[in-house]
Design an enzyme around this catalytic site. Structure first.
Site, PDB file in Angstrom:
ATOM      1  N   LEU A  18       0.751  -1.725   0.047  1.00 29.42           N
ATOM      2  CA  LEU A  18      -0.230   0.047   0.342  1.00 29.42           C
ATOM      3  C   LEU A  18       1.126   1.415  -0.015  1.00 29.42           C
ATOM      4  CD1 LEU A  18      -2.960   0.617   0.158  1.00 29.42           C
ATOM      5  CD2 LEU A  18      -2.994   0.553   2.880  1.00 29.42           C
ATOM      6  N   VAL A  19       1.883   1.750   0.834  1.00 29.83           N
ATOM      7  CA  VAL A  19       2.743   2.496   0.903  1.00 29.83           C
ATOM      8  C   VAL A  19       3.123   2.619  -0.132  1.00 29.83           C
ATOM      9  CG1 VAL A  19       4.739   3.043   2.745  1.00 29.83           C
ATOM     10  CG2 VAL A  19       2.995   2.362   3.122  1.00 29.83           C
ATOM     11  N   CYS A  42       3.336   6.914  11.662  1.00 30.09           N
ATOM     12  CA  CYS A  42       2.167   7.760  10.398  1.00 30.09           C
ATOM     13  C   CYS A  42       1.348   8.650  11.625  1.00 30.09           C
ATOM     14  CB  CYS A  42       1.191   6.945  10.110  1.00 30.09           C
ATOM     15  SG  CYS A  42       0.981   5.197  11.118  1.00 30.09           S
ATOM     16  N   HIS A  52      -5.534   9.611   9.077  1.00 31.22           N
ATOM     17  CA  HIS A  52      -5.148   9.060  10.742  1.00 31.22           C
ATOM     18  C   HIS A  52      -6.208  10.579  11.072  1.00 31.22           C
ATOM     19  CE1 HIS A  52      -3.546   5.098  10.380  1.00 31.22           C
ATOM     20  NE2 HIS A  52      -2.488   5.660  10.827  1.00 31.22           N
TER      21      HIS A  52
HETATM   22  P1  A2P Z   1       4.843  -8.339  -1.516  1.00 28.02           P
HETATM   23  O1  A2P Z   1       3.214  -8.160  -1.662  1.00 28.02           O
HETATM   24  O2  A2P Z   1       5.936  -9.401  -2.565  1.00 28.02           O
HETATM   25  O3  A2P Z   1       4.203  -9.694  -0.350  1.00 28.02           O
HETATM   26  P2  A2P Z   1       1.742  -3.298   2.373  1.00 28.02           P
HETATM   27  O4  A2P Z   1       1.596  -2.417   2.485  1.00 28.02           O
HETATM   28  O5  A2P Z   1       0.405  -4.676   2.352  1.00 28.02           O
HETATM   29  O6  A2P Z   1       1.448  -4.461   4.021  1.00 28.02           O
HETATM   30  O7  A2P Z   1       2.750  -4.142   1.410  1.00 28.02           O
HETATM   31  C1  A2P Z   1       4.254  -4.919   2.183  1.00 28.02           C
HETATM   32  C2  A2P Z   1       5.445  -4.635   0.707  1.00 28.02           C
HETATM   33  O8  A2P Z   1       6.596  -5.395   1.896  1.00 28.02           O
HETATM   34  C3  A2P Z   1       4.941  -6.096  -0.323  1.00 28.02           C
HETATM   35  O9  A2P Z   1       5.147  -4.505  -1.572  1.00 28.02           O
HETATM   36  C4  A2P Z   1       5.350  -6.917   0.128  1.00 28.02           C
HETATM   37  O10 A2P Z   1       5.229  -7.694  -0.761  1.00 28.02           O
HETATM   38  C5  A2P Z   1       6.707  -6.780   0.975  1.00 28.02           C
HETATM   39  N1  A2P Z   1       7.186  -7.772   1.174  1.00 28.02           N
HETATM   40  C6  A2P Z   1       6.945  -8.636   2.973  1.00 28.02           C
HETATM   41  N2  A2P Z   1       8.024  -9.515   3.212  1.00 28.02           N
HETATM   42  C7  A2P Z   1       9.274  -8.907   2.513  1.00 28.02           C
HETATM   43  C8  A2P Z   1      10.304  -9.935   2.231  1.00 28.02           C
HETATM   44  N3  A2P Z   1      10.245  -9.700   2.848  1.00 28.02           N
HETATM   45  N4  A2P Z   1      11.144  -9.114   1.365  1.00 28.02           N
HETATM   46  C9  A2P Z   1      11.127  -8.490   0.063  1.00 28.02           C
HETATM   47  N5  A2P Z   1       9.797  -7.361   0.283  1.00 28.02           N
HETATM   48  C10 A2P Z   1       8.332  -8.480   1.353  1.00 28.02           C
END
Ligand code: A2P
Length: 327
Positions: free
Chosen positions: A11-12, A128, A234
């Site tokens: 999302l971010v 945030c 928020h």
């Molecule tokens: P992915 O979409 O492949 O899971 P959110 O804002 O929804 O919490 O998203 C978290 C972001 O962090 C997503 O882009 C997710 O990728 C990424 N992410 C989560 N775990 C890892 C990891 N171990 N390595 C790289 N990116 C990650």
């Protein structure tokens, strides 16, 4: 400028891309990283297609990356931000992993931009809810800040896509998958994990980060952080006790004139900041500015900001902009 986004599918991460498209940082190339789940996914940026790569130990080696914006959780930042910094990349990290590290500046560009230039490879983006309270408190600094009490009303988007899904599915009658209780028709006084002293980690972040950003390490600050069934933006009630007397109308004028703040304060016309109105915007909206008569020099105010934009992506991109000319 070569920019990398870590967590590009989140999302971010998606909002980093949106904000970067809106502003001119002189990006010549973009590298997108996420987990193995997203490797190969195509993302469009300014009419060009980019392929998401799986993040690994070699992602930053010999890639000539200038700035990396991270928003992929604390664990990912802890592991990969130092690896990127070692390769000469300036990391701007949205997770909480590095915020309280003494070597890492914690920056809100309207408040303490000078701190950013002390970086050793990593700059942290604050929490945030904290971000949206910093400019209003900076305005009040001249009156001497004696004590701050925060009460937050935080949107589900602060939990990422999974928070938004809990609210949307809850509205269809489905049970929550992420929150410990249903968020529909509820306010959950529980954001992040509970600590031994009964506070949550979110509340501790607001206390610690406020002190660090304002450079007031002993400032008495307390917080109650609440998740509310709002999709985005928020709201935070700030109660401040000041050392010196103030003129209410002057304070309102000072708030209205400060960079990044929009004052919306006309109770006769029911005008005050609202989550719905703040969504999609980059400013911090302030209203309901009034004396707290329970103490000698007290003030109450209500702030609202888009937690994904000013509370995360926009603030990080604004930090990057500080370096655009100096990189
Ligand atoms: P992915 O979409 O492949 O899971 P959110 O804002 O929804 O919490 O998203 C978290 C972001 O962090 C997503 O882009 C997710 O990728 C990424 N992410 C989560 N775990 C890892 C990891 N171990 N390595 C790289 N990116 C990650």
């Amino acid at each position: 400028m070569r920019v990398a986004i870590v967590g590009a599918t989140g999302l971010v991460g998606g909002t980093f891309l949106k904000v970067l498209e809106e502003r001119d940082l002189g990006i010549t190339d973009l590298l997108l990283f996420a987990s193995s789940r997203s490797a190969g996914k195509k993302i469009n940026f300014r009419g060009k297609e980019y392929t998401v790569e799986e993040l690994n130990e070699n992602s930053f080696k010999n890639r000539d990356i200038d700035i990396a914006l991270f928003s992929a959780g604390g664990g990912t930042s802890l592991k990969y931000a130092p690896l990127a910094a070692k390769e000469g990349v300036l990391v701007i990290d949205n997770s909480s992993a590095w915020r309280m590290d003494k070597e890492v500046p914690l920056v809100v560009p309207e408040v303490n931009p000078e701190e950013a230039f002390k970086h050793k490879g990593i700059i942290a983006n604050p929490n945030c809810s904290t971000i949206q309270c910093m400019a209003p408190l900076k305005v009040l600094e001249k009156y001497g800040i004696k004590r701050v009490v925060y009460s937050t009303y935080q949107a589900v988007s602060g939990t990422g896509y999974k928070g938004v899904i809990d609210l949307e599915e809850g509205l269809k009658g489905n049970p929550p998958k992420t929150y410990p209780h249903q968020i529909v028709n509820n306010c959950l006084p529980h954001i992040d994990v509970f600590l031994e002293d009964g506070y949550t980690k979110e509340e501790k972040k607001m206390v610690d980060e406020t002190r660090k950003i304002l450079g007031l390490p002993n400032l008495p600050v307390t917080a109650t952080c609440v998740r509310v069934p709002v999709i985005n933006s928020h709201s935070v009630s700030i109660n401040v006790e000041l050392e010196k007397d103030f003129d209410l109308e002057t304070v309102k004028k000072e708030l209205a004139e400060y960079k990044g703040i929009v004052l919306l304060d006309d109770s006769n016309k029911n005008i005050y900041p609202l989550a719905n109105d703040a969504t999609g915007k980059d400013e911090v909206f302030v209203g309901r500015v009034r004396r707290d008569n329970s103490v000698k020099y007290g003030l109450n105010l209500w702030t609202v900001a888009d937690n994904i934009r000013k509370g995360a992506a926009t603030n990080a991109v604004q930090i990057a902009e500080l370096f655009c000319k100096n990189i």
